[in-house]
Design a protein around this motif. Structure first.
Motif, PDB file in Angstrom:
ATOM      1  N   LEU A 116      87.990 -21.072  24.386  1.00 29.66           N
ATOM      2  CA  LEU A 116      87.064 -21.550  23.355  1.00 29.66           C
ATOM      3  C   LEU A 116      85.997 -22.469  23.950  1.00 29.66           C
ATOM      4  CD1 LEU A 116      89.589 -22.300  20.469  1.00 29.66           C
ATOM      5  CD2 LEU A 116      87.951 -20.410  20.584  1.00 29.66           C
ATOM      6  N   THR A 117      86.376 -23.285  24.941  1.00 30.63           N
ATOM      7  CA  THR A 117      85.397 -24.146  25.607  1.00 30.63           C
ATOM      8  C   THR A 117      84.344 -23.326  26.321  1.00 30.63           C
ATOM      9  OG1 THR A 117      87.072 -25.871  25.914  1.00 30.63           O
ATOM     10  CG2 THR A 117      85.120 -25.983  27.313  1.00 30.63           C
ATOM     11  N   LEU A 118      84.764 -22.258  27.007  1.00 30.33           N
ATOM     12  CA  LEU A 118      83.813 -21.388  27.697  1.00 30.33           C
ATOM     13  C   LEU A 118      82.912 -20.664  26.697  1.00 30.33           C
ATOM     14  CD1 LEU A 118      86.164 -19.885  30.439  1.00 30.33           C
ATOM     15  CD2 LEU A 118      84.512 -21.743  30.678  1.00 30.33           C
ATOM     16  N   LEU A 119      83.472 -20.238  25.567  1.00 27.74           N
ATOM     17  CA  LEU A 119      82.661 -19.589  24.543  1.00 27.74           C
ATOM     18  C   LEU A 119      81.667 -20.567  23.925  1.00 27.74           C
ATOM     19  CD1 LEU A 119      85.315 -17.374  22.690  1.00 27.74           C
ATOM     20  CD2 LEU A 119      83.445 -16.602  24.152  1.00 27.74           C
TER      21      LEU A 119
ATOM     22  N   GLY B 166      81.312 -22.397  13.683  1.00 26.59           N
ATOM     23  CA  GLY B 166      82.531 -21.615  13.854  1.00 26.59           C
ATOM     24  C   GLY B 166      83.441 -22.119  14.956  1.00 26.59           C
ATOM     25  N   LEU B 167      82.929 -22.150  16.184  1.00 27.64           N
ATOM     26  CA  LEU B 167      83.757 -22.552  17.318  1.00 27.64           C
ATOM     27  C   LEU B 167      84.200 -24.015  17.260  1.00 27.64           C
ATOM     28  CD1 LEU B 167      81.982 -20.606  20.202  1.00 27.64           C
ATOM     29  CD2 LEU B 167      84.236 -20.150  19.233  1.00 27.64           C
ATOM     30  N   PRO B 168      83.330 -24.968  16.867  1.00 29.04           N
ATOM     31  CA  PRO B 168      83.821 -26.352  16.754  1.00 29.04           C
ATOM     32  C   PRO B 168      84.968 -26.514  15.765  1.00 29.04           C
ATOM     33  CG  PRO B 168      81.427 -26.341  16.821  1.00 29.04           C
ATOM     34  CD  PRO B 168      81.862 -24.910  16.717  1.00 29.04           C
ATOM     35  N   LEU B 169      84.919 -25.790  14.634  1.00 26.02           N
ATOM     36  CA  LEU B 169      86.010 -25.882  13.675  1.00 26.02           C
ATOM     37  C   LEU B 169      87.304 -25.299  14.254  1.00 26.02           C
ATOM     38  CD1 LEU B 169      84.256 -24.929  10.302  1.00 26.02           C
ATOM     39  CD2 LEU B 169      85.033 -27.194  11.043  1.00 26.02           C
ATOM     40  N   ILE B 170      87.190 -24.159  14.920  1.00 28.60           N
ATOM     41  CA  ILE B 170      88.375 -23.524  15.499  1.00 28.60           C
ATOM     42  C   ILE B 170      88.970 -24.383  16.602  1.00 28.60           C
ATOM     43  CG2 ILE B 170      89.213 -21.501  16.756  1.00 28.60           C
ATOM     44  CD1 ILE B 170      87.038 -19.866  15.334  1.00 28.60           C
TER      45      ILE B 170
END
Length: 260
Positions: free
Chosen positions: A157-160, A234-238
């Protein structure tokens, strides 16, 4: 009681032993090991921390503090990212020039952008070092194997998060980086039309994972908007949900593991 303790002492004693007080505070304030443990376990803001910490755990030479630094950088990225959203429009016409205006027209805009950019680079580095330390010290072994898997998900997720931020500047570097990255997605097993079993599952260039990422067949306005939504919402919430699980599991697994 009034003669022995006086009016203030009597009022304090009656208050502390009342049902209302006991329903709010579950323990006394005496400085004992049991009460110190209960203060952490029963506190909503501190319950994620273990009740006891091993002697070696806070030592920098063992932990490198990479997990804590990674979380701190995530908070910095969240704060600076919210500020950057005030000056950015996720459109093909405005994205690049918004970045230029940020650097030349907005007070301290260069500092704000560079703080966000370098924090993102450092977060990727610290997450890698954190996982290297966990592997080198054997901290992935039972009972922490589940939390190791959560950490791997957090790394992806960090890389994304870093990858989706590349396109938002809408310059040549970001455009071609996303072009190459999404072209690689065509070979994703099952989800890419050029990947293993993709053709058997009915995947084509107009319905596979690359098409979903770009919102079309080319890197254009739809891709920029989708990258913006994933990067900012999206990604920060996940990743926040997985971080909470990660911290919770550290406590449930007995805190930071010992050295080999």
């Amino acid at each position: 009681m009034l003669k022995e303790k006086g009016l203030p002492g009597m009022l304090k004693d009656v208050t502390v032993h009342s049902q209302v007080w006991k329903s709010i505070f579950r323990h006394t304030f005496a400085d004992t090991p049991k009460n110190r443990m209960l203060k952490i376990v029963s506190n909503v803001f501190m319950h994620l921390h273990p009740a006891k910490v091993k002697r070696h755990a806070p030592q920098l030479k063992f932990t490198w503090c990479m997990g804590g630094i990674s979380f701190f950088l995530f908070l910095v990225l969240t704060f600076t990212g919210v500020l950057l959203m005030f000056y950015y429009h996720p459109t093909v016409r405005d994205a690049y020039w918004d970045i230029k205006d940020l650097e030349s027209q907005v007070p301290f805009g260069v500092i704000l952008r560079n703080l966000h950019r370098w924090s993102a680079h450092l977060m990727v580095i610290t997450v890698w070092f954190h996982m290297f330390r966990v592997f080198a010290t054997g901290s992935y072994k039972p009972p922490r194997e589940f939390n190791w898997c959560v950490g791997v998900v957090l790394l992806v997720l960090t890389l994304l998060l870093s990858f989706t931020g590349y396109l938002l500047t809408w310059d040549q570097l970001g455009f071609w980086a996303v072009t190459v990255g999404t072209n690689m997605a065509r070979s994703t097993p099952l989800l890419g039309h050029e990947g293993p079993f993709g053709e058997q599952l009915g995947m084509t260039a107009h319905n596979d994972i690359r098409f979903a990422l770009l919102g079309g067949s080319i890197v254009g306005g739809n891709a920029l908007l989708r990258a913006y939504v994933w990067h900012c919402i999206g990604l920060p919430l996940i990743i926040s949900v997985f971080m909470m699980v990660h911290f919770w599991r550290i406590r449930k697994d007995g805190g930071i593991s010992g050295p080999l």
